[in-house]
Design a protein around this motif. Structure first.
Motif, mmCIF file in Angstrom:
data_model
loop_
_atom_site.group_PDB
_atom_site.id
_atom_site.type_symbol
_atom_site.label_atom_id
_atom_site.label_comp_id
_atom_site.label_asym_id
_atom_site.label_seq_id
_atom_site.Cartn_x
_atom_site.Cartn_y
_atom_site.Cartn_z
ATOM 1 N N ASP A 1 36.242 45.837 44.119
ATOM 2 C CA ASP A 1 35.443 44.877 44.889
ATOM 3 C C ASP A 1 34.522 44.094 43.955
ATOM 4 O O ASP A 1 34.321 42.876 44.123
ATOM 5 N N THR A 2 33.878 44.772 42.993
ATOM 6 C CA THR A 2 32.973 44.088 42.060
ATOM 7 C C THR A 2 33.718 43.033 41.249
ATOM 8 O O THR A 2 33.267 41.897 41.062
ATOM 9 N N ILE A 3 34.883 43.427 40.756
ATOM 10 C CA ILE A 3 35.685 42.488 39.922
ATOM 11 C C ILE A 3 36.135 41.288 40.759
ATOM 12 O O ILE A 3 36.134 40.142 40.289
ATOM 13 N N GLU A 4 36.500 41.511 41.996
ATOM 14 C CA GLU A 4 36.933 40.401 42.847
ATOM 15 C C GLU A 4 35.796 39.410 43.070
ATOM 16 O O GLU A 4 36.022 38.192 43.117
ATOM 17 N N GLY A 5 34.540 39.877 43.184
ATOM 18 C CA GLY A 5 33.413 38.973 43.345
ATOM 19 C C GLY A 5 33.230 38.095 42.115
ATOM 20 O O GLY A 5 32.978 36.884 42.228
ATOM 21 N N LYS A 6 33.336 38.705 40.928
ATOM 22 C CA LYS A 6 33.203 37.905 39.699
ATOM 23 C C LYS A 6 34.318 36.865 39.591
ATOM 24 O O LYS A 6 34.104 35.723 39.193
ATOM 25 N N LEU A 7 35.534 37.265 39.930
ATOM 26 C CA LEU A 7 36.675 36.332 39.840
ATOM 27 C C LEU A 7 36.487 35.153 40.776
ATOM 28 O O LEU A 7 36.860 34.011 40.454
ATOM 29 N N SER A 8 35.874 35.363 41.934
ATOM 30 C CA SER A 8 35.648 34.269 42.868
ATOM 31 C C SER A 8 34.674 33.260 42.307
ATOM 32 O O SER A 8 34.860 32.043 42.436
ATOM 33 N N SER A 9 33.605 33.751 41.627
ATOM 34 C CA SER A 9 32.632 32.821 41.034
ATOM 35 C C SER A 9 33.284 32.026 39.894
ATOM 36 O O SER A 9 33.061 30.824 39.745
ATOM 37 N N TYR A 10 34.109 32.712 39.084
ATOM 38 C CA TYR A 10 34.818 32.009 38.003
ATOM 39 C C TYR A 10 35.763 30.936 38.550
ATOM 40 O O TYR A 10 35.906 29.848 37.984
#
Length: 900
Positions: free
Chosen positions: A235-244
């Protein structure tokens, strides 16, 4: 159905290493119901081959046989007829459509489903399934989706097992079962005990499994905790990928704008490059330099440098006008202006060139005409090489004119042809007039010879030679036809046309040989002058008018029929491709030298009229020149013209031979004088000597050989005719002397084609010599000859030779009486009279007297020996002998010959 399936597997497919996956009972639609089975099979060996096999029950027994098989890859379409209703009919489209009716809809659906699965697994081919229920085709994908990804491999491997409820044991399974049955030997005899044992062992295994699962519960809890932590990290990684992704989206929009701008710049550069190429193309190929324009407008066409500048300018102009414009160029104003300029330059230069060349033709014509007077007294033709050399400088310009202004090119061609026709006509006419004067003058040079002619005025000769124009077909070798060549004075001269009779009378005088040799040189000089003239003119026309190569179809179609003031070819139905370059050259040459053939025929007629034997010289010379011309160019004007004239010469030669034969037939002999050697026999000898001299190494030797045969046959026939008509000279003497002369002539000249006639002449001479000798020898001993002829007649009637003396008319007294009448003195006197008679019969020219006298001596001795033999046989012991001996006879013959 299961039993049938197992039976088919066992009996048909197992022996072929195939497995039966599906079967349907079918019959053909619309025909008599004959059931069969369609089977879907796969091979057990790799690569796997999938087939649809038709199996039919045998008519002779209760077994099945394989009737037909199709590869599944050849199947194009499966048509189930109706997807919503139950319908047992279906079609399979292989190389043709097979229509089937299944025993039930369920069997049909099961078979189609199997075909679909096999196609998806083995062939990966999109076979078109028509009117098939989507539920039927979706069963397999749904089954695959319900299996987790980790087990997809096992499901894929189990698809094949699901296709069928029966499967044979493999080798390993058979070994395990056999091993287990060996451990439990009682399994066969007591199945219940064996089953109970297996059940107990299964319960033990289940208990062990449950204990193992309970022991691993702690590890399961730890594993679940680790999975929860992993999910939170995800879940944490998916949040970062969305911002990128949001940041990259703005960068992507900017990059798209930059890419669009770069694409527009590239299109602009490409368009500018293409525009530059088009402009550069037009400038390079449609720009004519100012120097070329000046040369076309005002260039000097009389100097070599000016002509070279005009040639370069015209070639550059033609290149500019013939440039292949690209689509759209013709709409540009600059292009239109350039094309208009080029057209004006072309027309201007073509007009200047045409006018200049016309002036050159006229100017050169005046210069050439001024030199004609130099050649009138000599038998030579003016040379046109200076004219040709000057005009050949314009050859490339003529080629340019031919490609650009065909009408002006044709006009110049007509002008040149018309001008040269008039020029050559004057030159050739004057040339042939000189030749005729020189030719006729050969008969004026006799010095005291009886065949020399009186001098004639040149005007009379000219009038006579002019009367011969066009009369080549009306020639004759007879004496009467030559009387037209009259002389001044009251007496007419003897004909110059030598015949075999004339030659026999005048013995081929030195004057005749000199005249004919001079005529031969004149005729050879005429041909030698004409040949280079025609070849040079033809070569010039080909080079100047550029007619070495075949014209294009467009050029051919543009040739007008009026170039030569008439149709180029006589037949209007001829197609345009007949206007080839050689035909054009030949037509121009025919027009320019139209007077050559007429003048040659006229000259030949004059030569034949002066002396018919001139045709021999003309045939050899003309044949040689025709052969030479044909070796150079068989289709040239010179070859064709000389070939036509050769036909006339050959006709005159044949007419000369026919005239000699006719004169032989008309010969008359004097009844009061002895015949001797006939004039036409001597004439044939001199004709043969003359012909052999003329035709030595000649190409037309065959014509002379044919003439020889005709003449010698006529000589033979007319010698016999004269011999039969002779009254003063015995027939045998005429035949003997003349055939001896013919034989001697042929043996001396060695004419190969007359070898048969030579042997025949010898035979005739020998036969008539013997006949004359035998007939003449009967005169001196006439009574003795008659007596012994009677004796031979009695013997021939059957009287024995020794009994002849008892015949009253032929007894010994009668024989002695006859012998006494011929003493040696009387015999010698009779022989002397015979010699005088023979001498009176024979002519002095052939000198055959001694030959005949010797033959008579031999014949007399033969008769003497014959008489002595008859006396010895018919009057044995009588002692009767002749009054003279053989020695006396030899002395008689010798003394008589010496005394005369």
């Amino acid at each position: 159905m299961t039993a049938i399936k197992h039976a088919l597997q066992r009996d048909i497919f197992t022996p072929n290493d195939e497995r039966l996956l599906s079967i349907v009972n079918v019959c053909k639609a619309g025909k008599k119901k004959k059931n069969c089975f369609l089977c879907a099979t796969v091979t057990t060996e790799r690569p796997v081959q999938v087939r649809v096999v038709k199996v039919k029950k045998s008519d002779k027994g209760d077994f099945y046989k394989r009737q037909m098989a199709w590869e599944l890859r050849d199947l194009a379409e499966v048509d189930a007829k109706d997807a919503s209703k139950e319908n047992p009919e279906f079609d399979l489209h292989f190389e043709k459509v097979y229509r089937w009716v299944a025993s039930s809809t369920a069997e049909k659906n099961s078979f189609i489903s199997c075909i679909w699965k096999l196609n998806q697994r083995y062939l990966r081919k999109k076979v078109e399934f028509v009117n098939v229920s989507s539920q039927l085709l979706e069963e397999l994908p749904k089954a695959e989706e319900s299996v987790p990804s980790g087990e997809s491999q096992s499901v894929a491997g189990g698809d094949e097992d699901a296709l069928d409820d029966y499967q044979e044991l493999n080798a390993r399974e058979e070994q395990d079962i056999e091993g287990m049955m060996e451990v439990c030997e009682y399994a066969i005899s007591n199945a219940e005990a064996f089953a109970e044992k297996l059940s107990r062992e299964l319960q033990v295994l289940d208990g062990a499994n449950i204990q193992s699962i309970m022991a691993s519960e702690k590890q399961v809890n730890i594993l679940m905790q680790l999975l929860d932590e992993a999910l939170s990290e995800v879940d944490t990684i998916e949040g970062k990928l969305s911002s990128y992704e949001e940041m990259l989206q703005s960068v992507k929009e900017q990059m798209d704008q930059i890419s669009q701008s770069n694409r527009l710049i590239q299109i602009s550069n490409t368009n500018n490059g293409k525009l530059l190429d088009e402009i550069q193309f037009l400038v390079n190929y449609m720009d004519l330099s100012k120097g070329h324009i000046r040369a076309l407008q005002d260039g000097d066409l009389s100097s070599p440098k000016g002509i070279e500048a005009c040639i370069n300018a015209s070639e550059a102009l033609l290149q500019c006008m013939n440039v292949a414009l690209r689509p759209g160029h013709e709409k540009l104003m600059a292009v239109k202006q350039q094309q208009h300029l080029f057209t004006e330059l072309r027309d201007t230069f073509a007009r200047r060139l045409t006018n200049h060349l016309n002036n050159v033709f006229v100017h050169q014509g005046h210069d050439q005409s001024s030199t004609l007077s130099q050649h009138t007294a000599e038998l030579t033709l003016p040379k046109h090489s200076p004219l040709h050399r000057d005009l050949l400088r314009y050859a490339k310009l003529m080629e340019w004119l031919k490609n650009t202004q065909r009408e002006k090119y044709d006009g110049l061609s007509r002008t040149y042809v018309d001008y040269m026709t008039r020029l050559y006509e004057r030159e050739i006419k004057d040339f042939f007039e000189v030749a005729k004067i020189k030719m006729a003058g050969t008969t004026k040079e006799g010095k005291g010879n009886k065949f020399a002619t009186l001098p004639r005025k040149e005007s009379a000769l000219k009038q006579e030679t002019e009367s011969l124009h066009g009369s080549s077909g009306k020639l004759t070798g007879s004496t009467s036809s030559l009387n037209k060549l009259t002389v001044q004075g009251s007496s007419s001269r003897r004909s110059q046309s030598s015949s075999l009779l004339d030659m026999g009378n005048m013995s081929a005088s030195d004057l005749d040989v000199a005249d004919r040799t001079k005529f031969d040189k004149i005729f050879e000089q005429v041909l030698s002058e004409l040949e280079p003239l025609c070849l040079a003119e033809q070569d010039f026309i080909s080079k100047f008018f550029k007619l070495q190569q075949h014209p294009t179809l467009a050029q051919v179609n543009s040739i007008p029929n009026s170039i030569f003031h008439g149709p180029l070819l006589s037949s209007s139905s001829l197609l345009p491709y007949y206007y080839l370059s050689k035909d054009m050259v030949r037509l121009m040459m025919n027009k320019i030298f139209q007077s050559i053939e007429t003048e040659l025929n006229s000259l030949i007629a004059l030569g034949d009229k002066i002396d018919s034997f001139h045709s021999l010289y003309m045939l050899v010379k003309m044949s040689h020149h025709v052969w030479t011309a044909q070796n150079v160019d068989p289709a040239s004007y010179l070859s064709t013209t000389l070939g036509n004239v050769l036909v006339t010469v050959k006709r005159n030669f044949d007419k000369c031979i026919s005239g000699q034969i006719r004169q032989m037939e008309e010969v008359k002999i004097s009844k009061k004088s002895k015949v001797g050697i006939l004039p036409f026999v001597t004439g044939f000898e001199e004709f043969a000597e003359l012909a052999e001299t003329i035709f030595r190494n000649a190409e037309r030797r065959g014509d002379l050989d044919k003439a020889y045969v005709k003449l010698i046959r006529a000589v033979f026939m007319n010698v016999e005719k004269v011999a039969n008509e002779s009254q003063k000279t015995p027939r045998d003497v005429v035949m003997m002397e003349n055939f001896h002369h013919i034989f001697s002539t042929q043996s001396r000249l060695k004419i190969s084609c007359l070898e048969t006639e030579r042997r025949e002449a010898k035979h005739k001479y020998t036969d008539h010599l013997q006949s004359y000798v035998i007939n003449s020898l009967g005169q001196p001993l006439e009574k003795l000859n008659h007596f012994f002829e009677g004796v031979e007649a009695r013997v021939a009637q059957g009287v024995r030779e020794e009994e002849v003396s008892y015949q009253l008319a032929f007894n010994k007294q009668e024989l002695r009486k006859v012998i006494k009448e011929y003493p040696g003195k009387e015999v010698k006197k009779g022989l002397d009279n015979l010699y005088k008679k023979v001498d009176k019969h024979l002519c002095e020219e052939e000198s055959l007297l001694q030959v005949v006298w010797h033959s008579m001596q031999d014949e007399f001795i033969r008769q003497y020996k014959h008489f002595e033999g008859l006396i010895g046989r018919c009057y044995p012991g009588s002692g009767i002998t002749m009054e003279f001996t053989i020695g006396d006879m030899l002395e008689y013959f010798s003394s008589i010959a010496q005394s005369h």
